[in-house]
Design a protein around this motif. Structure first.
Motif, mmCIF file in Angstrom:
data_model
loop_
_atom_site.group_PDB
_atom_site.id
_atom_site.type_symbol
_atom_site.label_atom_id
_atom_site.label_comp_id
_atom_site.label_asym_id
_atom_site.label_seq_id
_atom_site.Cartn_x
_atom_site.Cartn_y
_atom_site.Cartn_z
ATOM 1 N N ALA A 171 0.845 -1.189 0.000
ATOM 2 C CA ALA A 171 0.000 0.000 0.000
ATOM 3 C C ALA A 171 0.882 1.242 0.000
ATOM 4 O O ALA A 171 1.621 1.484 0.946
ATOM 5 C CB ALA A 171 -0.931 0.000 1.211
ATOM 6 N N ARG A 172 0.815 2.027 -1.066
ATOM 7 C CA ARG A 172 1.588 3.263 -1.171
ATOM 8 C C ARG A 172 0.642 4.448 -0.988
ATOM 9 O O ARG A 172 -0.337 4.598 -1.739
ATOM 10 C CB ARG A 172 2.255 3.362 -2.539
ATOM 11 N N GLN A 173 0.915 5.274 0.015
ATOM 12 C CA GLN A 173 0.050 6.425 0.224
ATOM 13 C C GLN A 173 0.311 7.467 -0.860
ATOM 14 O O GLN A 173 1.445 7.886 -1.085
ATOM 15 C CB GLN A 173 0.272 7.058 1.598
ATOM 16 N N ILE A 174 -0.771 7.874 -1.518
ATOM 17 C CA ILE A 174 -0.650 8.903 -2.546
ATOM 18 C C ILE A 174 -0.709 10.276 -1.891
ATOM 19 O O ILE A 174 0.176 11.114 -2.102
ATOM 20 C CB ILE A 174 -1.777 8.762 -3.596
ATOM 21 N N ILE A 175 -1.756 10.518 -1.113
ATOM 22 C CA ILE A 175 -1.906 11.760 -0.369
ATOM 23 C C ILE A 175 -2.591 11.431 0.955
ATOM 24 O O ILE A 175 -3.262 10.400 1.072
ATOM 25 C CB ILE A 175 -2.757 12.806 -1.128
ATOM 26 N N PRO A 176 -2.453 12.292 1.963
ATOM 27 C CA PRO A 176 -3.226 12.089 3.193
ATOM 28 C C PRO A 176 -4.716 12.211 2.892
ATOM 29 O O PRO A 176 -5.128 12.931 1.980
ATOM 30 C CB PRO A 176 -2.746 13.226 4.101
ATOM 31 N N MET A 177 -5.521 11.495 3.657
ATOM 32 C CA MET A 177 -6.982 11.598 3.523
ATOM 33 C C MET A 177 -7.493 12.539 4.600
ATOM 34 O O MET A 177 -7.509 12.196 5.777
ATOM 35 C CB MET A 177 -7.642 10.224 3.664
ATOM 36 N N GLN A 178 -7.868 13.734 4.186
ATOM 37 C CA GLN A 178 -8.366 14.722 5.120
ATOM 38 C C GLN A 178 -9.878 14.587 5.269
ATOM 39 O O GLN A 178 -10.600 14.433 4.281
ATOM 40 C CB GLN A 178 -8.004 16.128 4.635
ATOM 41 N N MET A 179 -10.342 14.616 6.499
ATOM 42 C CA MET A 179 -11.768 14.500 6.802
ATOM 43 C C MET A 179 -12.230 15.773 7.500
ATOM 44 O O MET A 179 -11.510 16.334 8.331
ATOM 45 C CB MET A 179 -12.030 13.297 7.703
ATOM 46 N N ALA A 180 -13.437 16.218 7.184
ATOM 47 C CA ALA A 180 -13.963 17.430 7.805
ATOM 48 C C ALA A 180 -15.472 17.334 7.963
ATOM 49 O O ALA A 180 -16.165 16.765 7.111
ATOM 50 C CB ALA A 180 -13.608 18.661 6.974
ATOM 51 N N LEU A 181 -15.952 17.877 9.057
ATOM 52 C CA LEU A 181 -17.387 17.960 9.309
ATOM 53 C C LEU A 181 -17.918 19.211 8.615
ATOM 54 O O LEU A 181 -17.429 20.319 8.862
ATOM 55 C CB LEU A 181 -17.648 18.043 10.813
ATOM 56 N N CYS A 182 -18.903 19.024 7.742
ATOM 57 C CA CYS A 182 -19.363 20.125 6.895
ATOM 58 C C CYS A 182 -20.863 20.340 6.988
ATOM 59 O O CYS A 182 -21.631 19.417 7.289
ATOM 60 C CB CYS A 182 -19.021 19.835 5.432
ATOM 61 N N ALA A 183 -21.242 21.553 6.668
ATOM 62 C CA ALA A 183 -22.655 21.917 6.531
ATOM 63 C C ALA A 183 -22.755 23.002 5.477
ATOM 64 O O ALA A 183 -21.774 23.689 5.164
ATOM 65 C CB ALA A 183 -23.217 22.400 7.863
ATOM 66 N N SER A 184 -23.943 23.146 4.914
ATOM 67 C CA SER A 184 -24.142 24.183 3.906
ATOM 68 C C SER A 184 -24.382 25.525 4.586
ATOM 69 O O SER A 184 -24.756 25.592 5.766
ATOM 70 C CB SER A 184 -25.332 23.837 3.016
ATOM 71 N N ALA A 185 -24.181 26.580 3.822
ATOM 72 C CA ALA A 185 -24.444 27.919 4.352
ATOM 73 C C ALA A 185 -25.909 28.044 4.765
ATOM 74 O O ALA A 185 -26.234 28.694 5.767
ATOM 75 C CB ALA A 185 -24.088 28.961 3.290
ATOM 76 N N LYS A 186 -26.807 27.407 4.017
ATOM 77 C CA LYS A 186 -28.237 27.436 4.342
ATOM 78 C C LYS A 186 -28.485 26.786 5.695
ATOM 79 O O LYS A 186 -29.232 27.323 6.539
ATOM 80 C CB LYS A 186 -29.023 26.719 3.252
ATOM 81 N N TYR A 187 -27.859 25.630 5.920
ATOM 82 C CA TYR A 187 -28.062 24.926 7.191
ATOM 83 C C TYR A 187 -27.512 25.752 8.356
ATOM 84 O O TYR A 187 -28.136 25.852 9.420
ATOM 85 C CB TYR A 187 -27.375 23.560 7.140
ATOM 86 N N VAL A 188 -26.358 26.351 8.164
ATOM 87 C CA VAL A 188 -25.732 27.149 9.221
ATOM 88 C C VAL A 188 -26.623 28.338 9.583
ATOM 89 O O VAL A 188 -26.793 28.691 10.760
ATOM 90 C CB VAL A 188 -24.337 27.637 8.790
ATOM 91 N N ALA A 189 -27.227 28.958 8.565
ATOM 92 C CA ALA A 189 -28.089 30.108 8.822
ATOM 93 C C ALA A 189 -29.298 29.710 9.672
ATOM 94 O O ALA A 189 -29.779 30.512 10.487
ATOM 95 C CB ALA A 189 -28.540 30.708 7.497
ATOM 96 N N GLU A 190 -29.788 28.471 9.486
ATOM 97 C CA GLU A 190 -30.986 28.034 10.195
ATOM 98 C C GLU A 190 -30.683 27.374 11.540
ATOM 99 O O GLU A 190 -31.464 27.483 12.485
ATOM 100 C CB GLU A 190 -31.767 27.047 9.318
ATOM 101 N N HIS A 191 -29.550 26.666 11.626
ATOM 102 C CA HIS A 191 -29.288 25.847 12.817
ATOM 103 C C HIS A 191 -27.979 26.176 13.524
ATOM 104 O O HIS A 191 -27.736 25.671 14.623
ATOM 105 C CB HIS A 191 -29.281 24.353 12.437
#
Length: 358
Positions: free
Chosen positions: A198-218
């Motif tokens: 197994a050769r790593q090509i790039i790190p796997m970055q993970m992030a918790l995301c939400a849309s701008a619409k969701y952020v505006a409401e919640h």
């Protein structure tokens, strides 16, 4: 009757690779009681046949020994043992010439074509290893990564190596290299399979995301415990298990089992649900980089993002790789690393709840 002399060889000579250890060790090989006759006599038969064909091709036992890299007496013993196995005299030998018997002629006609096919097969394998890249390349990738990252690279690869045919399988299950006849596989996360390279090509970055619409409401959660107050979009693996979100708190991994009203077994559908404002999800960088740039998505709990995963290209062995596999590995590694798939590194996690450009 065919006479075996140096200036009267049969047809065109064929390079017959003969492992010398097999010839030498076969001098004392003998079937043991109760063993399978074929397996017990294979080494002797193989050495004898190789020696026999070399004598016919070269015209004498001495020249056959030179061709095989062994002494004349070793060639003679190998042929003698073969004759004993066959209970047949293959050569008529005098001090001036070596001639095939009628039985020897029949045996030569029956066996030399098989040996030539073995040599051709060995040459074909050498061509696959050392020659121009060609043949079928069978590739496996997860559905999301394969569709978003791997598939768009194939047109350029095919234009560069037109003699390589591509068979791309998209499946979120871990494929079996042997059963599925896979040459190269792309895997994400952590690699725990010690049987593969197994050769790593790039790190796997993970992030918790939400849309701008969701952020505006919640709004966005300020701690991991706040996630219980938010709607989460779930991803279901092929084995039925729900993907657990993982965070890093004070250097230790902390898992969170999301609860929500939407669950998909396709990463693109999870992304679309988040973009549509239906909830939050933890997703890989390759999925969200473009949407972060446009502002369609924002990131929460950036300071707790995990950092110990990777995108890997996997294969079974470093040894004897056909050229088609070697050039593909080099090509996709270079191309993927040139993409902006590690875009989360451009954001500073010290500015929660969203990441701002450095």
């Amino acid at each position: 009757m065919v006479q075996c002399t140096g200036n009267n060889r049969a047809d065109t000579p064929v390079d017959v690779p003969v492992p010398m250890r097999i010839i030498e060790s076969s001098q004392h090989a003998a079937p043991s009681a109760g063993t399978d006759a074929l397996s017990a006599s294979f080494a002797t038969s193989y050495a004898g046949v190789m020696a026999f064909i070399a004598v016919v091709r070269e015209g004498s036992f001495a020249k056959a020994g030179e061709r095989l890299g062994i002494g004349r007496s070793a060639v003679s013993r190998s042929v003698q043992r073969l004759e004993d196995q066959l209970h047949t005299r293959l050569f008529l030998r005098t001090t001036r010439s070596t001639q095939l018997t009628r039985e020897g002629e029949v045996f030569f006609e029956n066996c030399h074509q098989g040996v030539e096919r073995i040599v051709e097969a060995m040459n074909d394998m050498r061509e696959l290893r050392e020659g121009p890249p060609s043949g079928l390349l069978r590739i496996s990738a997860t559905v999301g990564f394969g569709r978003k990252v791997v598939a768009p690279l194939l047109a350029e690869f095919r234009s560069k190596y037109p003699d390589i045919a591509i068979d791309l399988l998209l499946d979120d299950r871990h494929t079996d290299f042997a059963a599925d006849r896979i040459d190269v596989a792309f895997r994400n996360g952590r690699i725990e399979d010690s049987s593969i390279i197994a050769r790593q090509i790039i790190p796997m970055q993970m992030a918790l995301c939400a849309s701008a619409k969701y952020v505006a409401e919640h709004g966005l959660p300020e701690t991991i415990d706040d996630l219980s107050d938010h709607n989460c979009i779930n991803f279901r693996f092929a084995n039925g298990r729900i993907f657990e979100w993982e965070f890093k708190v004070s250097g230790e991994a902390r898992k969170f089992q999301p609860r929500g009203t939407l669950t998909f077994n396709d990463a693109d559908l999870v992304l679309q649900a988040v973009l549509d404002g239906h909830g939050m999800a933890q997703m890989a960088g390759y999925q969200i980089c473009d949407h972060l740039t446009t502002g369609a998505l924002v990131i929460a709990l950036a300071r707790h993002a995990p950092d110990d995963r990777g995108h890997y290209i996997c294969y079974l062995s470093r040894q004897h790789l056909p050229t088609r596999i070697r050039v593909f590995i080099d090509f996709v590694t270079d191309r993927i690393r040139s993409l902006n798939l590690a875009c989360l590194s451009d954001y500073d996690p010290l500015y929660p709840p969203t990441w701002r450009k450095i």
